[in-house]
Design a protein around this motif. Structure first.
Motif, PDB file in Angstrom:
ATOM      1  N   GLU A 137      -8.051   1.642  -6.739  1.00 10.97           N
ATOM      2  CA  GLU A 137      -8.523   0.033  -7.085  1.00 10.97           C
ATOM      3  C   GLU A 137      -7.239  -0.810  -6.619  1.00 10.97           C
ATOM      4  O   GLU A 137      -7.512  -1.815  -5.930  1.00 10.97           O
ATOM      5  N   LEU A 138      -6.155  -0.470  -6.780  1.00 15.45           N
ATOM      6  CA  LEU A 138      -4.871  -1.175  -6.775  1.00 15.45           C
ATOM      7  C   LEU A 138      -4.673  -1.237  -5.163  1.00 15.45           C
ATOM      8  O   LEU A 138      -4.354  -2.253  -4.507  1.00 15.45           O
ATOM      9  N   ILE A 139      -4.922  -0.020  -4.412  1.00 11.61           N
ATOM     10  CA  ILE A 139      -4.825  -0.141  -3.003  1.00 11.61           C
ATOM     11  C   ILE A 139      -5.909  -0.880  -2.149  1.00 11.61           C
ATOM     12  O   ILE A 139      -5.591  -1.675  -1.520  1.00 11.61           O
ATOM     13  N   SER A 140      -7.157  -0.822  -3.152  1.00  9.06           N
ATOM     14  CA  SER A 140      -8.314  -1.658  -2.263  1.00  9.06           C
ATOM     15  C   SER A 140      -7.813  -3.287  -2.470  1.00  9.06           C
ATOM     16  O   SER A 140      -8.554  -4.084  -1.749  1.00  9.06           O
ATOM     17  N   ARG A 141      -7.160  -3.424  -3.319  1.00  9.78           N
ATOM     18  CA  ARG A 141      -6.914  -4.922  -3.527  1.00  9.78           C
ATOM     19  C   ARG A 141      -5.863  -5.536  -2.834  1.00  9.78           C
ATOM     20  O   ARG A 141      -5.188  -6.850  -2.860  1.00  9.78           O
ATOM     21  N   THR A 142      -5.091  -4.618  -1.912  1.00  9.02           N
ATOM     22  CA  THR A 142      -4.099  -5.091  -1.241  1.00  9.02           C
ATOM     23  C   THR A 142      -4.600  -5.498   0.193  1.00  9.02           C
ATOM     24  O   THR A 142      -3.542  -6.108   1.140  1.00  9.02           O
ATOM     25  N   TYR A 143      -5.527  -5.514   0.502  1.00 10.07           N
ATOM     26  CA  TYR A 143      -6.341  -5.994   1.875  1.00 10.07           C
ATOM     27  C   TYR A 143      -6.652  -7.453   1.767  1.00 10.07           C
ATOM     28  O   TYR A 143      -6.864  -7.924   0.825  1.00 10.07           O
ATOM     29  N   PRO A 144      -6.678  -8.120   3.165  1.00 10.80           N
ATOM     30  CA  PRO A 144      -6.705  -9.521   3.177  1.00 10.80           C
ATOM     31  C   PRO A 144      -8.091 -10.221   2.376  1.00 10.80           C
ATOM     32  O   PRO A 144      -7.993 -10.932   1.742  1.00 10.80           O
ATOM     33  N   ALA A 145      -9.033  -9.380   2.825  1.00 16.91           N
ATOM     34  CA  ALA A 145     -10.345  -9.913   2.020  1.00 16.91           C
ATOM     35  C   ALA A 145     -10.395  -9.827   0.587  1.00 16.91           C
ATOM     36  O   ALA A 145     -10.913 -10.619  -0.095  1.00 16.91           O
ATOM     37  N   SER A 146      -9.651  -8.834  -0.083  1.00 17.21           N
ATOM     38  CA  SER A 146      -9.741  -8.810  -1.588  1.00 17.21           C
ATOM     39  C   SER A 146      -8.705  -9.842  -2.147  1.00 17.21           C
ATOM     40  O   SER A 146      -8.883 -10.006  -3.156  1.00 17.21           O
ATOM     41  N   SER A 147      -7.849 -10.251  -1.367  1.00 14.14           N
ATOM     42  CA  SER A 147      -6.840 -11.263  -1.846  1.00 14.14           C
ATOM     43  C   SER A 147      -7.477 -12.484  -2.106  1.00 14.14           C
ATOM     44  O   SER A 147      -6.959 -13.513  -2.997  1.00 14.14           O
ATOM     45  N   GLN A 148      -8.552 -12.822  -1.481  1.00 11.44           N
ATOM     46  CA  GLN A 148      -9.205 -14.010  -1.679  1.00 11.44           C
ATOM     47  C   GLN A 148     -10.202 -14.045  -3.048  1.00 11.44           C
ATOM     48  O   GLN A 148     -10.141 -15.107  -3.723  1.00 11.44           O
ATOM     49  N   ARG A 187       0.715  -1.235  -0.125  1.00 12.83           N
ATOM     50  CA  ARG A 187      -0.111   0.046   0.077  1.00 12.83           C
ATOM     51  C   ARG A 187       0.916   1.299   0.134  1.00 12.83           C
ATOM     52  O   ARG A 187       0.626   2.209  -0.616  1.00 12.83           O
ATOM     53  N   ALA A 188       1.925   1.288   0.608  1.00 11.76           N
ATOM     54  CA  ALA A 188       2.815   2.413   0.833  1.00 11.76           C
ATOM     55  C   ALA A 188       3.563   2.664  -0.507  1.00 11.76           C
ATOM     56  O   ALA A 188       3.568   3.816  -0.830  1.00 11.76           O
ATOM     57  N   TYR A 189       3.918   1.548  -1.144  1.00  9.15           N
ATOM     58  CA  TYR A 189       4.689   1.410  -2.462  1.00  9.15           C
ATOM     59  C   TYR A 189       3.685   2.163  -3.531  1.00  9.15           C
ATOM     60  O   TYR A 189       4.240   2.972  -4.150  1.00  9.15           O
ATOM     61  N   ILE A 190       2.447   1.511  -3.364  1.00  8.02           N
ATOM     62  CA  ILE A 190       1.411   2.029  -4.468  1.00  8.02           C
ATOM     63  C   ILE A 190       1.325   3.624  -4.324  1.00  8.02           C
ATOM     64  O   ILE A 190       1.097   4.587  -5.094  1.00  8.02           O
ATOM     65  N   GLU A 191       1.041   3.931  -3.014  1.00  7.02           N
ATOM     66  CA  GLU A 191       0.628   5.446  -2.572  1.00  7.02           C
ATOM     67  C   GLU A 191       1.858   6.415  -3.190  1.00  7.02           C
ATOM     68  O   GLU A 191       1.489   7.284  -3.681  1.00  7.02           O
ATOM     69  N   ILE A 192       3.163   5.864  -2.831  1.00  3.17           N
ATOM     70  CA  ILE A 192       4.041   6.518  -3.248  1.00  3.17           C
ATOM     71  C   ILE A 192       4.197   6.793  -4.850  1.00  3.17           C
ATOM     72  O   ILE A 192       4.659   7.762  -5.476  1.00  3.17           O
ATOM     73  N   THR A 193       4.197   5.585  -5.241  1.00  6.93           N
ATOM     74  CA  THR A 193       4.515   5.511  -6.904  1.00  6.93           C
ATOM     75  C   THR A 193       3.413   6.210  -7.712  1.00  6.93           C
ATOM     76  O   THR A 193       3.621   7.072  -8.577  1.00  6.93           O
ATOM     77  N   LEU A 194       2.281   6.169  -7.153  1.00  5.81           N
ATOM     78  CA  LEU A 194       1.267   6.965  -7.783  1.00  5.81           C
ATOM     79  C   LEU A 194       0.590   8.305  -7.036  1.00  5.81           C
ATOM     80  O   LEU A 194      -0.512   8.470  -7.212  1.00  5.81           O
ATOM     81  N   ASN A 195       1.647   8.611  -6.329  1.00  8.72           N
ATOM     82  CA  ASN A 195       1.169  10.030  -5.795  1.00  8.72           C
ATOM     83  C   ASN A 195       1.135  11.109  -6.782  1.00  8.72           C
ATOM     84  O   ASN A 195       2.013  11.741  -7.397  1.00  8.72           O
ATOM     85  N   ALA A 196       0.013  11.514  -7.136  1.00  9.48           N
ATOM     86  CA  ALA A 196      -0.243  12.554  -8.259  1.00  9.48           C
ATOM     87  C   ALA A 196      -0.259  14.045  -7.713  1.00  9.48           C
ATOM     88  O   ALA A 196      -0.335  14.903  -8.513  1.00  9.48           O
ATOM     89  N   ASN A 197       0.034  14.128  -6.384  1.00 14.53           N
ATOM     90  CA  ASN A 197       0.327  15.615  -6.081  1.00 14.53           C
ATOM     91  C   ASN A 197       1.499  16.153  -6.421  1.00 14.53           C
ATOM     92  O   ASN A 197       2.624  15.262  -6.399  1.00 14.53           O
ATOM     93  N   ALA A 198       1.781  17.324  -6.291  1.00 12.26           N
ATOM     94  CA  ALA A 198       3.068  17.881  -6.709  1.00 12.26           C
ATOM     95  C   ALA A 198       3.765  18.088  -5.187  1.00 12.26           C
ATOM     96  O   ALA A 198       4.064  19.207  -4.509  1.00 12.26           O
ATOM     97  N   THR A 199       4.068  16.965  -4.614  1.00 10.11           N
ATOM     98  CA  THR A 199       4.667  17.057  -3.433  1.00 10.11           C
ATOM     99  C   THR A 199       6.082  16.599  -3.443  1.00 10.11           C
ATOM    100  O   THR A 199       6.504  16.186  -4.511  1.00 10.11           O
ATOM    101  N   ALA A 200       7.039  16.562  -2.583  1.00 10.84           N
ATOM    102  CA  ALA A 200       8.365  16.363  -2.489  1.00 10.84           C
ATOM    103  C   ALA A 200       8.448  14.629  -2.626  1.00 10.84           C
ATOM    104  O   ALA A 200       9.303  14.337  -3.547  1.00 10.84           O
ATOM    105  N   VAL A 201       7.422  13.898  -2.438  1.00 10.19           N
ATOM    106  CA  VAL A 201       7.524  12.578  -2.628  1.00 10.19           C
ATOM    107  C   VAL A 201       7.377  12.309  -4.108  1.00 10.19           C
ATOM    108  O   VAL A 201       7.953  11.450  -4.807  1.00 10.19           O
ATOM    109  N   SER A 202       6.308  13.046  -4.622  1.00 14.89           N
ATOM    110  CA  SER A 202       6.299  12.659  -6.035  1.00 14.89           C
ATOM    111  C   SER A 202       7.495  13.001  -6.790  1.00 14.89           C
ATOM    112  O   SER A 202       7.724  12.442  -7.808  1.00 14.89           O
ATOM    113  N   ARG A 203       8.251  14.044  -6.618  1.00 11.52           N
ATOM    114  CA  ARG A 203       9.166  14.541  -7.024  1.00 11.52           C
ATOM    115  C   ARG A 203      10.575  13.577  -6.852  1.00 11.52           C
ATOM    116  O   ARG A 203      11.028  13.221  -7.794  1.00 11.52           O
TER     117      ARG A 203
END
Length: 193
Positions: free
Chosen positions: A177-188, A92-108
């Motif tokens: 959608e990617l983040i929602s699929r990282t939770y245990p219930a969605s992995s089933q 989830r952290a990886y997806i959040e950072i990878t797809l951070n669409a804001n003009a923040t330091a992290v996205s840079r």
């Protein structure tokens, strides 16, 4: 702009300023767009000032990558600590950072590391070591094939968004959608992709 010759010496601040400007150039133009002269001008130092801290462009780029990776690592840790679900926390952290669409330091930071990896494959080892270390730390929570596929999918979404040079509603929906699929219930129900 302060005259580089009259400024009070603060080598750590100057070094960080050089690295930040290198990161900006790498994010915007890739490795080929990074020149010692341009970095020096952007940082407000002389070319010799850059060489004082980094003996050549390769050393500068390696230091920039280590700097960027430390920033990404800190942000990853912050996201993981705030996550209430352990399963898939790194993904989830990886997806959040990878797809951070804001003009923040992290996205840079992410853009800089990604552009460097796309344009300078020799430096991929730094990225690979970070990812391997993180996956080792989170082996109990993020080792499943489903989560690996989601991380790869995030990389693909980022690359598509980068190539299109614009963010769309689909981009944001895919991230959610990617983040929602990282939770245990969605992995089933992952087979229903």
């Amino acid at each position: 702009m302060v005259n580089a010759y009259q400024r009070k010496k603060d080598p750590e601040h100057i070094r960080k300023l050089i690295l930040e400007n290198t990161m900006i150039l790498a994010a915007e133009k890739g490795v080929s767009g990074v020149s010692i002269q341009t970095v020096a001008e952007m940082a407000g130092v002389t070319k010799g000032g850059v060489f004082h801290h980094f003996p050549n462009k390769k050393a500068l780029l390696e230091a920039m990558l280590h700097f960027v990776m430390s920033q990404i690592d800190a942000e990853t840790e912050k996201l993981i600590c705030a996550d209430t679900e352990s399963y898939g926390c790194f993904t989830r952290a990886y997806i959040e950072i990878t797809l951070n669409a804001n003009a923040t330091a992290v996205s840079r930071y992410w853009d800089a590391i990604s552009m460097t990896m796309l344009t300078e494959p020799d430096l991929n080892a730094i990225w690979a070591q970070w990812l391997e270390k993180r996956l080792s730390i989170h082996a109990d929570t993020d080792q499943s094939l489903q989560l690996k596929i989601l991380r790869y999918a995030a990389d693909g979404v980022w690359l598509t968004g980068f190539a299109e040079m614009k963010l769309t509603e689909d981009f944001i929906k895919m991230k959610q959608e990617l983040i929602s699929r990282t939770y245990p219930a969605s992995s089933q129900s992952f087979n229903g992709l």
